[in-house]
Design a protein around this motif. Sequence first.
Motif, PDB file in Angstrom:
ATOM      1  N   ASN A   1       0.852  -1.015  -0.158  1.00 47.30           N
ATOM      2  CA  ASN A   1      -0.177  -0.068  -0.052  1.00 47.30           C
ATOM      3  C   ASN A   1       0.844   1.307   0.100  1.00 47.30           C
ATOM      4  OD1 ASN A   1      -2.470   1.387  -0.043  1.00 47.30           O
ATOM      5  ND2 ASN A   1      -2.420   1.841   2.340  1.00 47.30           N
ATOM      6  N   PRO A   2       1.404   1.445  -1.125  1.00 52.30           N
ATOM      7  CA  PRO A   2       2.305   2.717  -1.382  1.00 52.30           C
ATOM      8  C   PRO A   2       1.664   4.058  -0.784  1.00 52.30           C
ATOM      9  CG  PRO A   2       1.817   2.086  -3.598  1.00 52.30           C
ATOM     10  CD  PRO A   2       1.229   0.998  -2.552  1.00 52.30           C
ATOM     11  N   TRP A   3       1.955   4.806   0.315  1.00 50.53           N
ATOM     12  CA  TRP A   3       1.427   5.655   0.763  1.00 50.53           C
ATOM     13  C   TRP A   3       2.411   6.943   0.791  1.00 50.53           C
ATOM     14  CZ3 TRP A   3      -3.272   7.264   1.013  1.00 50.53           C
ATOM     15  CH2 TRP A   3      -3.830   8.336   1.271  1.00 50.53           C
ATOM     16  N   ARG A   4       2.096   7.371  -0.566  1.00 55.24           N
ATOM     17  CA  ARG A   4       2.835   8.785  -1.084  1.00 55.24           C
ATOM     18  C   ARG A   4       4.311   8.337  -1.589  1.00 55.24           C
ATOM     19  NH1 ARG A   4      -1.843  10.510  -1.696  1.00 55.24           N
ATOM     20  NH2 ARG A   4      -2.670  11.628   0.214  1.00 55.24           N
ATOM     21  N   PHE A   5       4.403   8.572  -2.806  1.00 58.87           N
ATOM     22  CA  PHE A   5       5.706   8.267  -3.443  1.00 58.87           C
ATOM     23  C   PHE A   5       5.959   9.892  -4.167  1.00 58.87           C
ATOM     24  CE2 PHE A   5       2.523   6.595  -6.303  1.00 58.87           C
ATOM     25  CZ  PHE A   5       2.778   7.502  -7.567  1.00 58.87           C
ATOM     26  N   SER A   6       7.243  10.067  -4.616  1.00 61.56           N
ATOM     27  CA  SER A   6       7.602  11.458  -5.133  1.00 61.56           C
ATOM     28  C   SER A   6       8.878  11.152  -5.978  1.00 61.56           C
ATOM     29  CB  SER A   6       8.100  12.366  -4.148  1.00 61.56           C
ATOM     30  OG  SER A   6       9.124  11.863  -3.195  1.00 61.56           O
ATOM     31  N   PHE A   7       9.045  11.775  -7.021  1.00 59.20           N
ATOM     32  CA  PHE A   7      10.214  12.100  -7.904  1.00 59.20           C
ATOM     33  C   PHE A   7      10.906  13.228  -7.363  1.00 59.20           C
ATOM     34  CE2 PHE A   7       6.983   9.668 -10.334  1.00 59.20           C
ATOM     35  CZ  PHE A   7       7.674   8.812 -10.831  1.00 59.20           C
ATOM     36  N   ASP A   8      12.268  13.129  -7.388  1.00 63.42           N
ATOM     37  CA  ASP A   8      13.148  14.031  -6.754  1.00 63.42           C
ATOM     38  C   ASP A   8      13.124  14.900  -7.874  1.00 63.42           C
ATOM     39  OD1 ASP A   8      15.358  15.710  -6.186  1.00 63.42           O
ATOM     40  OD2 ASP A   8      16.739  13.742  -5.531  1.00 63.42           O
ATOM     41  N   ARG A   9      12.896  16.354  -7.602  1.00 62.09           N
ATOM     42  CA  ARG A   9      12.818  17.559  -8.896  1.00 62.09           C
ATOM     43  C   ARG A   9      14.113  17.643  -9.241  1.00 62.09           C
ATOM     44  NH1 ARG A   9      10.459  22.820  -7.108  1.00 62.09           N
ATOM     45  NH2 ARG A   9       8.878  21.651  -6.309  1.00 62.09           N
ATOM     46  N   ALA A  10      15.257  17.435  -8.861  1.00 63.79           N
ATOM     47  CA  ALA A  10      16.648  17.572  -9.242  1.00 63.79           C
ATOM     48  C   ALA A  10      17.083  16.402  -9.967  1.00 63.79           C
ATOM     49  CB  ALA A  10      17.509  17.898  -7.831  1.00 63.79           C
ATOM     50  N   THR A  11      16.864  15.384  -9.519  1.00 65.59           N
ATOM     51  CA  THR A  11      17.404  13.961 -10.207  1.00 65.59           C
ATOM     52  C   THR A  11      16.403  13.178 -10.839  1.00 65.59           C
ATOM     53  OG1 THR A  11      17.117  12.559  -8.368  1.00 65.59           O
ATOM     54  CG2 THR A  11      19.063  13.927  -8.270  1.00 65.59           C
ATOM     55  N   GLY A  12      15.142  13.248 -10.670  1.00 69.59           N
ATOM     56  CA  GLY A  12      14.093  12.320 -11.240  1.00 69.59           C
ATOM     57  C   GLY A  12      14.015  10.942 -10.530  1.00 69.59           C
ATOM     58  N   ASP A  13      14.903  10.512  -9.541  1.00 69.78           N
ATOM     59  CA  ASP A  13      14.798   9.616  -8.831  1.00 69.78           C
ATOM     60  C   ASP A  13      13.467   9.314  -8.051  1.00 69.78           C
ATOM     61  OD1 ASP A  13      17.365   9.236  -9.721  1.00 69.78           O
ATOM     62  OD2 ASP A  13      18.277   9.394  -7.704  1.00 69.78           O
ATOM     63  N   LEU A  14      13.001   7.882  -7.915  1.00 69.20           N
ATOM     64  CA  LEU A  14      11.908   7.817  -7.372  1.00 69.20           C
ATOM     65  C   LEU A  14      11.773   7.283  -6.065  1.00 69.20           C
ATOM     66  CD1 LEU A  14       8.575   7.038  -7.654  1.00 69.20           C
ATOM     67  CD2 LEU A  14       9.215   4.908  -8.506  1.00 69.20           C
ATOM     68  N   TRP A  15      11.260   7.652  -4.998  1.00 71.19           N
ATOM     69  CA  TRP A  15      10.841   7.355  -3.641  1.00 71.19           C
ATOM     70  C   TRP A  15       9.710   6.748  -3.255  1.00 71.19           C
ATOM     71  CZ3 TRP A  15      15.238   7.591  -0.167  1.00 71.19           C
ATOM     72  CH2 TRP A  15      16.425   8.510  -0.765  1.00 71.19           C
ATOM     73  N   ILE A  16       9.470   5.773  -2.417  1.00 68.98           N
ATOM     74  CA  ILE A  16       8.281   5.248  -2.402  1.00 68.98           C
ATOM     75  C   ILE A  16       8.114   4.824  -0.824  1.00 68.98           C
ATOM     76  CG2 ILE A  16       6.611   3.363  -2.543  1.00 68.98           C
ATOM     77  CD1 ILE A  16       7.526   2.962  -5.360  1.00 68.98           C
ATOM     78  N   GLY A  17       6.927   5.159  -0.122  1.00 72.89           N
ATOM     79  CA  GLY A  17       6.909   4.799   1.277  1.00 72.89           C
ATOM     80  C   GLY A  17       6.009   3.858   1.286  1.00 72.89           C
ATOM     81  N   ASP A  18       6.201   2.463   1.501  1.00 72.48           N
ATOM     82  CA  ASP A  18       5.343   1.308   1.496  1.00 72.48           C
ATOM     83  C   ASP A  18       4.879   0.874   2.724  1.00 72.48           C
ATOM     84  OD1 ASP A  18       3.404  -0.405   0.160  1.00 72.48           O
ATOM     85  OD2 ASP A  18       5.213  -1.879  -0.672  1.00 72.48           O
ATOM     86  N   VAL A  19       3.659   0.757   2.920  1.00 72.04           N
ATOM     87  CA  VAL A  19       3.131   0.657   4.295  1.00 72.04           C
ATOM     88  C   VAL A  19       2.968  -1.140   4.600  1.00 72.04           C
ATOM     89  CG1 VAL A  19       1.000   0.496   5.930  1.00 72.04           C
ATOM     90  CG2 VAL A  19       1.537   2.428   4.470  1.00 72.04           C
TER      91      VAL A  19
END
Length: 354
Positions: free
Chosen positions: A202-220
């Motif tokens: 249940n990924p609760w909020r993910f984001s793309f780093d605006r400087a690098t485009g890398d993806l970060w996910i918080g998965d419950v």
Amino acid sequence: MLGTAVAVGLLALGGAGAAPSASSAALSLTPVLRGFELPLLLTYAPGEPGALYVVEQGGRIYRVAGGRRTVFLDVRRVVTAGGEQGLLGLAFDPGYAKNRRFYIAYTSRGGRNVVAQLRSTGTRAVAASRRVILSVRDPYANHNGGHLAFGPDGRLYTSIGDGGSGGDPEDRSQDPSSLFGKLLRIDPATGGVEIAALGLRNPWRFSFDRATGDLWIGDVGQNAREEIDWTPRARLGERLNYGWDVYEGRSSFEQKELGPGTLVQPVAQYGRDQGQSVTGGYVYRGRAVPAAAGRYFYGDYASGTVWSLKLSGGKARGLRREAFRVEGLSSFGEDAAGELYLVSHGGTIYRLRG
């Protein structure tokens, strides 16, 4: 997210289980907006540097600009809200300043997980423009994911979680024929949907780093581990697998074969003695708080704890627990300048300060 409100401890485990460093006294929070009803998200629209948008779980979106708060969109009549259901996501098209297109994700009164496209006048949504581009029957009331974000490839990313219940009973996450438990990539031009990655709970909020485009996910997690996953931009086109429900965090959960895709292990995790529902955040790229530069911030809905880390060589470094906490931490957010906000489900929104 929203699975529990029980207070828990305040320490996290990251890397290979190392304790976090001391918090930074240089960082603090200041409340900037109050009085929202169960807010779940804060974001901004391209071309509007002075405006913020706040999503309420019940189905309203507010536009805050020039000291005024106005209703931007009200879809309460089509949204089922409560528990883990509601209006869950909002993303503005990168070309919004010209095309006025934006997207919402919600659980419908018809029992479906929905992503819809709409247009606005610039200050208010055109409700009649709502066009559904993804609609999937919701088998359970929980684990709806619902976050929306545009990636560096110009595609719209979302997830509808693993479908719900506990332990992924129908084994959807590792099933490549199911859209549940996946990171989904939508082509805004055609509405076509493809699976970008498997193995999410249940990924609760993910984001793309605006400087690098890398993806970060918080998965419950299920009952033992909350996790943070990181994927470099260069690998976004690969078929990846975040492991659920073969793994919960880095630990084995169910004895079965991993589905297709290269396994991605979390860069950080913590146990249920330290939190019970991870809330993913952002890499800070603003200018107002130099002490936070380049740090990824995340937290826990149940404990209100906030942590941050820096990435080096693909590993989490300098993991620390921050000195502040936010009760009912439902989301992080960014404004147009990259300043960081923290959203309390209780109705208050804070901004990070030095």
